[in-house]
Design a protein around this motif. Structure first.
Motif, mmCIF file in Angstrom:
data_model
loop_
_atom_site.group_PDB
_atom_site.id
_atom_site.type_symbol
_atom_site.label_atom_id
_atom_site.label_comp_id
_atom_site.label_asym_id
_atom_site.label_seq_id
_atom_site.Cartn_x
_atom_site.Cartn_y
_atom_site.Cartn_z
ATOM 1 N N ILE A 152 38.102 17.348 17.550
ATOM 2 C CA ILE A 152 37.660 17.185 16.159
ATOM 3 C C ILE A 152 36.138 17.093 16.096
ATOM 4 C CG2 ILE A 152 37.675 15.558 14.208
ATOM 5 C CD1 ILE A 152 40.656 14.976 15.026
ATOM 6 N N PHE A 153 35.545 16.345 17.025
ATOM 7 C CA PHE A 153 34.089 16.210 17.082
ATOM 8 C C PHE A 153 33.439 17.587 17.252
ATOM 9 C CE2 PHE A 153 30.119 15.800 19.421
ATOM 10 C CZ PHE A 153 29.459 14.789 18.746
ATOM 11 N N ILE A 154 33.967 18.377 18.203
ATOM 12 C CA ILE A 154 33.392 19.701 18.470
ATOM 13 C C ILE A 154 33.533 20.606 17.244
ATOM 14 C CG2 ILE A 154 33.690 21.810 19.857
ATOM 15 C CD1 ILE A 154 34.436 19.916 22.221
ATOM 16 N N LEU A 155 34.687 20.546 16.576
ATOM 17 C CA LEU A 155 34.894 21.358 15.372
ATOM 18 C C LEU A 155 33.913 20.985 14.265
ATOM 19 C CD1 LEU A 155 38.812 21.434 15.175
ATOM 20 C CD2 LEU A 155 37.303 23.332 15.771
ATOM 21 N N ASP B 107 25.104 21.201 18.933
ATOM 22 C CA ASP B 107 24.011 20.541 19.647
ATOM 23 C C ASP B 107 24.446 19.224 20.290
ATOM 24 O OD1 ASP B 107 24.299 18.924 17.428
ATOM 25 O OD2 ASP B 107 22.154 18.856 16.927
ATOM 26 N N GLY B 108 25.768 18.942 20.292
ATOM 27 C CA GLY B 108 26.285 17.754 20.964
ATOM 28 C C GLY B 108 26.164 16.473 20.167
ATOM 29 N N ALA B 109 25.840 16.589 18.877
ATOM 30 C CA ALA B 109 25.739 15.391 18.032
ATOM 31 C C ALA B 109 26.061 15.763 16.589
ATOM 32 C CB ALA B 109 24.339 14.795 18.120
ATOM 33 N N LEU B 110 26.574 14.796 15.833
ATOM 34 C CA LEU B 110 26.834 15.010 14.407
ATOM 35 C C LEU B 110 25.611 14.561 13.625
ATOM 36 C CD1 LEU B 110 30.552 13.792 13.977
ATOM 37 C CD2 LEU B 110 29.704 16.088 14.482
ATOM 38 N N SER B 111 24.943 15.525 12.999
ATOM 39 C CA SER B 111 23.795 15.204 12.153
ATOM 40 C C SER B 111 24.275 14.481 10.902
ATOM 41 C CB SER B 111 23.070 16.485 11.758
ATOM 42 O OG SER B 111 23.933 17.278 10.936
ATOM 43 N N GLU C 157 23.689 4.880 23.875
ATOM 44 C CA GLU C 157 23.910 6.325 24.006
ATOM 45 C C GLU C 157 24.807 6.901 22.914
ATOM 46 O OE1 GLU C 157 26.866 4.429 27.004
ATOM 47 O OE2 GLU C 157 24.969 3.945 26.022
ATOM 48 N N GLY C 158 25.277 6.044 22.015
ATOM 49 C CA GLY C 158 26.145 6.506 20.923
ATOM 50 C C GLY C 158 25.419 7.276 19.840
ATOM 51 N N VAL C 159 24.097 7.134 19.806
ATOM 52 C CA VAL C 159 23.275 7.836 18.808
ATOM 53 C C VAL C 159 22.035 8.369 19.521
ATOM 54 C CG1 VAL C 159 21.942 7.607 16.668
ATOM 55 C CG2 VAL C 159 24.064 6.318 16.941
ATOM 56 N N ASN C 160 21.662 9.626 19.228
ATOM 57 C CA ASN C 160 20.387 10.142 19.730
ATOM 58 C C ASN C 160 19.589 10.714 18.565
ATOM 59 O OD1 ASN C 160 21.390 12.750 19.226
ATOM 60 N ND2 ASN C 160 22.016 13.078 21.365
ATOM 61 N N GLU C 161 18.483 11.389 18.866
ATOM 62 C CA GLU C 161 17.604 11.873 17.777
ATOM 63 C C GLU C 161 18.294 12.925 16.914
ATOM 64 O OE1 GLU C 161 17.008 14.390 21.407
ATOM 65 O OE2 GLU C 161 17.086 12.235 20.991
ATOM 66 N N THR D 131 26.603 10.850 18.737
ATOM 67 C CA THR D 131 27.129 11.597 19.889
ATOM 68 C C THR D 131 28.651 11.440 19.972
ATOM 69 O OG1 THR D 131 26.943 9.726 21.404
ATOM 70 C CG2 THR D 131 24.990 11.152 21.164
ATOM 71 N N LEU D 132 29.247 12.235 20.881
ATOM 72 C CA LEU D 132 30.689 12.111 21.098
ATOM 73 C C LEU D 132 31.035 10.695 21.540
ATOM 74 C CD1 LEU D 132 33.583 13.184 21.451
ATOM 75 C CD2 LEU D 132 32.925 13.991 23.733
ATOM 76 N N THR D 133 30.232 10.120 22.420
ATOM 77 C CA THR D 133 30.466 8.741 22.885
ATOM 78 C C THR D 133 30.475 7.775 21.706
ATOM 79 O OG1 THR D 133 29.311 9.303 24.929
ATOM 80 C CG2 THR D 133 29.664 6.969 24.504
ATOM 81 N N GLY D 134 29.524 7.968 20.791
ATOM 82 C CA GLY D 134 29.457 7.114 19.604
ATOM 83 C C GLY D 134 30.628 7.325 18.666
#
Length: 471
Positions: free
Chosen positions: A201-204, A210-214, A248-252, A256-259
């Motif tokens: 679901i995250f990837i979709l 870019d490996g993160a949900l803006s 590591e749950g949030v980056n710029e 992230t998937l971990t988050g």
């Protein structure tokens, strides 16, 4: 963050109330339905229905009262086996009825193989001796450790109208939004299949890959799942909650998937399972955390006995792209760990078991070449087209699912035209014991000849690419 969602196809929840005689079963049911404490309660109530608007999920509830008399054991067993959830009662003023849960009732459910959520309810809270004040957690913790099927525990009083509606709300919630498929109570972690579904679901939802949900992608996700946008301040709040606990749950670039996984574990720990279930169901998952049957066009596989199923060129090109993406060192060797990564968004790796496990040629490094990778897919499509299509969807096939497979022309037409349009051919190897059948198949997969004879007990498959001169 979420409104409750009524899972598709669930037209009602059947809750069976069981427990020792005199523990308050009938009073509990009548008070829940009539919202008033009964002066005269019949020994056994007929089925009682709570209307669909009784709780937010808008699913009607049928409550079944049961007799604990020995002569009614057969009827009790029958009702328990038909239950969606079981409410087990004890009387707060009779400690022996609490003991009977672990010595009789819970073992009885296991013996009957009743595998549904159990809600333990302490009735007659108003009659408990205040001198024996012990917390519910202290009392129930040892029992819940022993019997993991217990979803929750609650104490109530029908006479004083304390926590009566909550009893059946928790029972309904346990059916519509079960804990078991999502969360491992012992390790306090998300279960692997749940992680895999949420990763997909995250990837979709990560449209720019870019490996993160803006913020925009997070908002789109919220609108899709809950039909309501997130305010900018809410997005900041969500990310702050994650970052405070998990750097590591949030980056710029965003969450992230971990988050994303951490957020869902947090919802579940706080008892908000409906949030995670709403997300899963919006993306087509059922209670087994697999895609619902209605997402797989089974009618596409109807074929005559002399027809077979193959992947289309579009599906093959997609799989070539997948191979290149996961063959990170570009050595035409997809290592076992990389194959696992390919299927990390599926419920499990379908090639871990027969007939696929040893069906394709391995590289010198124990991995799969591109030809071997495509051969495994060809075999799965031939033997089990529904599973093949399902796994294509899991790993991100972007086209219409019906464009991924094709039914071959009937063999009698091939014979008439004296040519075949098939790309995958099935050949059966027959012969007596020790005639060399397995050796022949192993040689097709580039495996060395073994002098020792080991009889084959099960059906075996070997799949590989054959070069045709002139093609």
């Amino acid at each position: 963050m979420a409104k409750s969602s009524n899972p598709e196809g669930k037209t009602g929840v059947r809750i069976v109330v069981a427990g020792d005689r005199g523990t308050g079963k009938s009073s509990l049911i009548v008070t829940a339905a009539a919202e008033t404490f009964p002066t005269n309660v019949p020994r056994l109530l007929p089925p009682t229905r709570l209307p669909e608007d009784f709780y937010p999920d808008r699913v009607p509830i049928t409550i079944i009262d049961t007799s604990s008399n020995p002569e009614d054991r057969g009827k009790l067993a029958e009702e328990l086996k038909r239950a969606d959830a079981v409410v087990l009662t004890y009387a707060c003023d009779q400690p022996e009825t609490l003991n009977r849960l672990s010595t009789f009732w819970l073992p009885e459910l296991r013996q009957l193989e009743v595998k549904v959520p159990v809600i333990v309810v302490g009735c007659k809270l108003d009659l408990r001796d205040d001198q024996q004040q012990v917390s519910l957690e202290q009392v129930m913790s040892p029992i819940m450790q022993q019997f993991r099927e217990i979803e929750t525990c609650i104490e109530c009083s029908a006479y004083k109208h304390i926590q009566i509606p909550e009893v059946f709300y928790y029972a309904q919630k346990a059916v519509l939004h079960p804990t078991g498929p999502l969360f491992d109570q012992e390790t306090q972690t998300l279960k692997p299949r749940c992680v895999r579904a949420l990763k997909r679901i995250f990837i979709l939802c990560d449209h720019d890959r870019d490996g993160a949900l803006s913020d925009a992608e997070l908002n789109n996700f919220q609108v899709k799942c809950f039909n309501a946008p997130l305010q900018p301040s809410e997005i900041v709040g969500v990310k702050r909650v994650v970052q405070d606990k998990l750097v590591e749950g949030v980056n710029e670039r965003g969450l992230t998937l971990t988050g994303f996984l951490f957020l869902h574990a947090l919802f579940i720990e706080k008892g908000r399972l409906e949030t995670t279930w709403t997300v899963l169901r919006k993306f087509g998952y059922n209670n087994d955390i697999k895609l619902s049957d209605d997402l797989i066009p089974y009618s596409s596989f109807k074929r005559a006995p002399d027809q077979s199923v193959e992947l289309t060129n579009e599906a093959i090109e997609f799989l070539k792209g997948v191979y290149e993406l996961f063959d990170s060192d570009l050595d035409n060797n997809l290592r076992p760990i990389e194959v696992e990564d390919v299927f990390s968004t599926a419920p499990e790796n379908p090639w871990n078991d027969a007939p696929y496990k040893d069906a394709a040629e391995k590289t010198a490094l124990g991995g799969l070449s591109l030809d071997a990778f495509l051969s495994e897919w060809a075999l799965m499509t031939l033997l089990d087209p529904a599973r093949s299509l399902e796994n294509l969807i899991y790993i991100g096939y972007p086209g219409d699912s019906s464009s991924a497979i094709r039914i071959t022309r009937r063999r009698r037409l091939d014979r008439k035209k004296q040519q075949s349009e098939r790309n995958v051919f099935q050949c059966f190897v027959f012969g007596p014991a020790n005639a060399g059948k397995s050796a022949l198949m192993n040689s097709f997969l580039g495996r060395p000849y073994l002098d020792s004879y080991s009889p084959t007990a099960d059906e075996q498959y070997a799949v590989n690419v054959v070069e045709l001169p002139g093609f």
